[in-house]
Motif scaffolding. Structure first.
Motif, short mmCIF file in Angstrom:
data_model
loop_
_atom_site.label_atom_id
_atom_site.label_comp_id
_atom_site.label_asym_id
_atom_site.label_seq_id
_atom_site.Cartn_x
_atom_site.Cartn_y
_atom_site.Cartn_z
N ARG A 1 -0.77 3.94 3.17
CA ARG A 1 -1.27 2.86 4.67
C ARG A 1 -2.00 3.60 6.06
O ARG A 1 -2.67 3.40 6.64
N LYS B 32 0.39 -1.48 0.17
CA LYS B 32 -0.23 0.22 -0.11
C LYS B 32 0.60 1.26 -0.04
O LYS B 32 0.38 2.14 -0.70
N GLU C 281 -8.04 7.04 3.45
CA GLU C 281 -8.34 5.82 3.05
C GLU C 281 -7.54 4.91 3.79
O GLU C 281 -8.05 3.06 3.47
N SER D 63 -12.77 -2.64 7.14
CA SER D 63 -13.31 -3.27 5.81
C SER D 63 -13.14 -4.88 5.66
O SER D 63 -12.00 -5.02 7.00
N TYR E 108 -9.17 1.23 4.86
CA TYR E 108 -9.20 0.07 4.64
C TYR E 108 -8.87 -0.97 5.80
O TYR E 108 -9.44 -1.81 5.76
#
Lengths: 212, 580, 210
Positions: free
Chosen positions: A31, A27, A36, A43, A40
């Motif tokens: 990261r 990533k 974002e 998720s 992540y």
């Protein structure tokens, strides 16, 4: 047997440990410290590290999230603020731990109640963040806040919220509850439109009557 | 005529003098003369098959000047309830105890004595259970007032329209409602009457179960501050060397007066309070309470289809998150420390994210309303649930399964430890995973289907050894079954309204109702008596954690001290629900 | 000169950088800074949960929020080894003597966080007959974290407030090195017909007579 269980358990941890670094490489800079990255980590595919590093990163608060209540006021075009609350007292009646105190006054001339609270207190040391006040308010004037960083050194000074501390502009409400705000505005617009139509119809009838 | 009606008429034929129909408005079942209660209960158990007495509680009817005990009997093979009411005058409230027939009434009778003041004659250990020895009065009696007493009913008048804020405790710092007993003169020298009964009873028990060798008994108090009692729970343990010879749980350290406050609240105000009962699985508590009130209001058949599905989806997600937590902390108690919990909590956090998005809070969801649910699951959140249920959770649960279930550490510490036989389990009114791990396939979702559980295809998880290992396995099984239900529910969920109506003040018709759901910890029941106003007259919670603890002593005696922690962990108690 | 050489520390490093200016060493602040820096980054809370908030406290210590980023992951079950008592939940009358005893057993310097509405002011259960309306009637509370329950992030914010408080403490003014004025242990309340605070014993004697 003979320690296989321990080894298997340790392997899971090891996998987790390396998973973090593999993900880091894959990533890259996205990261950490980005929305974002936080998304992540919430998720279904997240591997390795799971931590959201508050205070640098924050979990996004969903629209329905509720902490303590606040009162909404409308900013009028002429610069004055109009509080939406009419001091009808439904929130105080429905509040499960009874943490809302509202003082209503009457107009000295007419003797009728004034549709505006004189004093409004919420004791957040009693409040249970249930959201009933916001659910049942017929005027969309009390809403649940998303602001949770309220820790203090002295509760007697900070934890009883009065009218000035509670009041927040409608724009803030729109910002944290976009879907609800849009829905409320839509309902209000439809209502006003109907009222306008009724007024026009009445005028027309009057005109007709006059001309006849 | 259905089966229950047959039993009822036979009961009337057999005990013509002792049993009569309860013909008060909205009430069901029978009123039994207290002299023949033991006889009737024995007949119900042995001849009629009602071998499962799940709930015992009391009601104070102050106007009729009686105290009433209410018994809910079930069959352990499934079916509807049979309710018995036993009345006794208020000035001399004595009712024979059913302790000898149903061991499970132990704590419930003590609770009724503690809070309502019904004396159960023949109970071997009738001490206060939630409050302390020496407490003044029985708080759930209608004429008992607490120190910060404001008003009889909510909403309080001083909140609106003249809301002058006041800190009640500052006004009434040392409440005038405290009454002092006759022999109370000096706070430093005063000793309540039955204070030593706990230790005396314990040593008595220890004598009986001792090995015969002359050894010294040592009393160890575990808790209320102990890292592995899952909260403020205390066990007084007598040990002989390392072996436990007697054990008594002591609770009430988190007794938050749920029922007293609940009787002052309006019906709807109680919903957020139920969140705080079993705070790991709030949504299931909401479900039970909403069902009980819906029974009272007569909404049961009108609830919108989509709302029923939403309820089931949320309840099953709650079950998964609860079992993950329980498994994680069982391992914690076993000495694996925090690591397995971390993996379990990780999955739980993902479920909590969904709860937060849908209901607005991570734990205190306040989601159910009478006749539906408060908020719909938006497509966004639905997508997340699907991702979890169809993809992530099965994967992760299998991973947990892979490295925990066959681990020799787990097996050697739990196999054969803390065995509860099926007969004992039924007799002690154990519910939920504890009952099913002992080989009794009793699950309220199947035994007495509620909501729309009769539509789903799932198995009642059951294991047959009754030891700690089986109680661990049964939770794993239940996670798999919950996932099955969720997969079906997500496929079938229809569009439509989610709430029947939502007024802020509801008046319930006169009567009583008992609503029960299969919560993650077992049968969670709400017993409500309405007097026709907007506040419940009596509100009782039959909590699974509390009554499952009845079996704790049986499971622990003869085991080692270190195992007590594990056995307690395998029962999976939540103190908010134990003490209420 | 001093103004010119001043180094501004970026926000994210503030917790790790103690001294930026040699002048501070001469001013005598170094020991204090180092002392407080050490303390603020190793606050050991007691592993002691009361009610609902305890679950959020455990969640805070677990994978997602991770207390060890603040040096606080060492939750000690024994009061003798802990610096911080997080009152995480409703304090009942039956539990109160145990809590006060635990507090007395903690070594100085010790801190108390009232987590959640119940611990701060009684919360929704305030009206109950077995509930203490706020632990601050018995123990000195340093930080109040409102919310019912506070989310883990709100608790973390409270802990950061506590760090702020620790930063501002001065060795010369602290009570725990002052032998003469070292505080007495807090008298432990007794369970009678109601909870009885030893401070109120005279009042109770009078009431019982009257």
């Amino acid at each position: 047997m003979y320690g296989k269980g321990i080894l298997e358990g340790l392997l899971v941890t090891l996998k987790h440990f390396f998973g973090t670094f593999i993900d880091d490489i894959r990533k890259g800079r996205k990261r950490y410290m980005t929305d974002e990255g936080v998304e992540y980590r919430r998720s279904k595919d997240v591997k390795g590290i799971f931590t959201v590093q508050y205070p640098e990163e924050r979990l996004p608060t969903p629209e329905n999230f509720r902490f303590v209540p606040f009162l909404v006021y409308d900013e009028k075009e002429d610069g004055t603020n109009e509080i939406r609350c009419t001091s009808c007292g439904i929130c105080a009646k429905v509040c499960p731990p009874q943490c809302i105190w509202i003082e209503q006054t009457t107009n000295p001339k007419t003797g009728r109640p004034v549709p505006e609270p004189v004093k409004f207190f919420i004791d957040i040391d009693i409040c249970m963040n249930c959201g009933f006040c916001a659910d049942f308010c017929p005027f969309d004037s009390i809403k649940m806040d998303h602001y949770y960083e309220m820790a203090s050194f002295d509760r007697t000074k900070t934890n009883i919220l009065d009218l000035t501390k509670l009041s927040k502009p409608a724009s803030y409400h729109a910002e944290i509850h976009p879907i609800h705000f849009a829905r409320e505005e839509e309902i209000r617009r439809v209502k006003e439109q109907k009222r306008e139509e009724r007024r026009l119809a009445k005028e027309q009838r009057l005109n007709k009557f006059k001309s006849e | 005529m259905n089966e229950i009606a047959v039993v009822k008429s036979e009961l009337e034929i057999r005990f013509p003098d002792a049993v009569r129909k309860d013909d008060r408005e909205g009430f069901q079942g029978y009123i039994v003369e207290k002299e023949s209660l033991v006889e009737v209960a024995t007949a119900l158990r042995d001849d009629f098959g009602y071998d499962y007495l799940t709930s015992v509680t009391g009601v104070d009817y102050i106007e009729e000047d009686i105290l009433e005990a209410v018994y809910h009997f079930y069959r352990s093979t499934g079916g509807k309830e049979l309710v018995l009411h036993v009345q006794t005058p208020r000035n001399n409230p004595v009712i024979p105890s059913l302790y000898k027939i149903f061991h499970g009434v132990d704590f419930q009778e003590r609770e009724a004595w503690d809070l309502i003041g019904i004396k159960f004659e023949g109970h071997p250990d009738l001490r206060r259970i939630l409050l302390w020895e020496g407490f003044n009065g029985h708080p759930l009696q209608k004429d008992w007032k607490e120190a910060f007493y404001v008003e009889e009913k909510k909403p309080f008048d001083n909140r609106w329209p003249e809301g002058k804020i006041q800190q009640i405790e500052e006004l009434n710092k040392f409440g005038k409602n405290v009454r002092y007993p006759e022999n109370f003169h000096d706070p430093e020298s005063w000793k309540p009457e039955h204070e030593d009964l706990l230790y005396a009873g314990l040593l008595d028990l220890a004598e009986k179960t001792g090995s015969g060798l002359e050894t010294d008994h040592v009393v160890i108090n575990m808790g209320p501050q102990h890292p592995s009692t899952h909260g403020v729970f205390r066990m007084a343990v007598v040990v002989d060397g390392e072996t436990i010879t007697a054990l008594k749980p002591v609770m009430g350290y988190l007794h938050r007066n749920h029922e007293k406050i609940g009787e002052r609240n309006t019906y709807i105000q109680n919903i957020p309070y139920t969140d705080r009962l079993d705070y790991i699985s709030s949504l299931s508590n909401n479900f039970g309470y909403a069902m009980a009130v819906e029974k009272l209001l007569g909404y049961t058949n009108e609830i919108p289809e989509r709302a029923e599905y939403l309820r089931v989806i949320m309840a099953e997600l709650t079950r998964i998150s609860n079992h993950l937590w329980a498994i994680g902390f069982l391992l914690n108690d076993l000495g694996a420390y925090f690591t397995p919990s971390l993996y379990a909590i990780q999955e739980r956090e993902l479920i909590l994210d969904i709860f937060e998005e849908v209901t607005g809070a991570r734990m205190m969801n306040n989601y159910h309303r009478f006749g539906g649910v408060a908020k719909d699951i938006l497509p966004d959140a639905m997508k997340k649930i699907e991702n979890l249920v169809l993809d992530r959770l099965p994967r992760k649960v299998d991973e947990l399964d892979k490295y925990l279930t066959k681990s020799e550490l787990l097996q050697s510490r739990t196999e054969g430890v803390g065995v509860l036989t099926p007969e004992d389990a039924i007799n002690m009114c154990a519910v939920g995973p504890v009952l099913r791990a002992s080989g009794v396939p009793y699950d309220v979702r199947r035994a007495d289907p509620y909501s729309i559980y009769d539509r789903f295809d799932f198995d009642v998880a059951v294991r047959y050894h009754g030891d700690t290992y089986d109680r661990y396995l049964i939770r794993m099984d239940e996670i798999h079954q919950s996932l099955r239900i969720l997969q079906q529910a997500l496929k079938d969920i229809p569009e439509g309204p989610i709430l029947l109506r939502n007024p802020y003040n509801i008046k319930a018709p006169k009567g009583e109702a008992y609503g029960r759901v299969e919560g993650p910890k077992g049968e969670l029941g709400f017993y409500i008596v309405s007097d026709g106003t907007s506040n419940p007259y009596r509100y009782h919670v039959r909590s699974p954690s509390f009554i499952n603890l009845t079996g704790l002593e049986k499971m622990c005696v003869g085991q080692k001290v270190a195992d007590v922690v594990v056995i307690l962990g395998s029962i999976d108690i939540i103190l908010g629900e134990v003490d209420r | 000169m001093a103004e010119k050489n001043k180094i501004t520390v970026p926000d994210e490093l503030k917790s790790t950088v103690a001294v930026t200016d040699i002048q501070e060493v001469f001013d005598g602040n170094l020991i204090e800074k180092a002392y407080n820096w050490g303390r603020r980054n190793s606050v050991w809370p007691m592993f002691f949960g009361l009610a609902c908030c305890a679950i959020e406290m455990i969640s805070t210590a677990a994978s997602r929020f991770d207390l060890s980023r603040f040096g606080m992951e060492v939750m000690r079950p024994s009061p003798r080894q802990s610096d911080l008592l997080i009152i995480s939940g409703t304090v009942t009358k039956k539990m109160l003597p145990a809590i006060v005893r635990l507090y007395n057993q903690m070594p100085e310097p010790k801190y108390v966080i009232a987590m959640g509405a119940c611990a701060s002011g009684g919360g929704p259960f305030k009206e109950g007959y077995n509930v203490i309306a706020g632990i601050d009637k018995y123990l000195p509370v340093d930080v109040y974290v409102p919310g019912c329950p506070p989310t883990p992030q709100a608790l973390l914010f409270g802990l950061m407030k506590l760090q702020e408080k620790i930063d501002n403490q001065k060795i010369s003014e602290t009570s725990w090195y002052d032998k003469e004025n070292a505080g007495d242990p807090i008298p432990i309340p007794v369970l009678g017909p109601d909870i009885m605070d030893p401070k109120d014993f005279d009042k109770i004697r009078k009431q019982a007579k009257g």
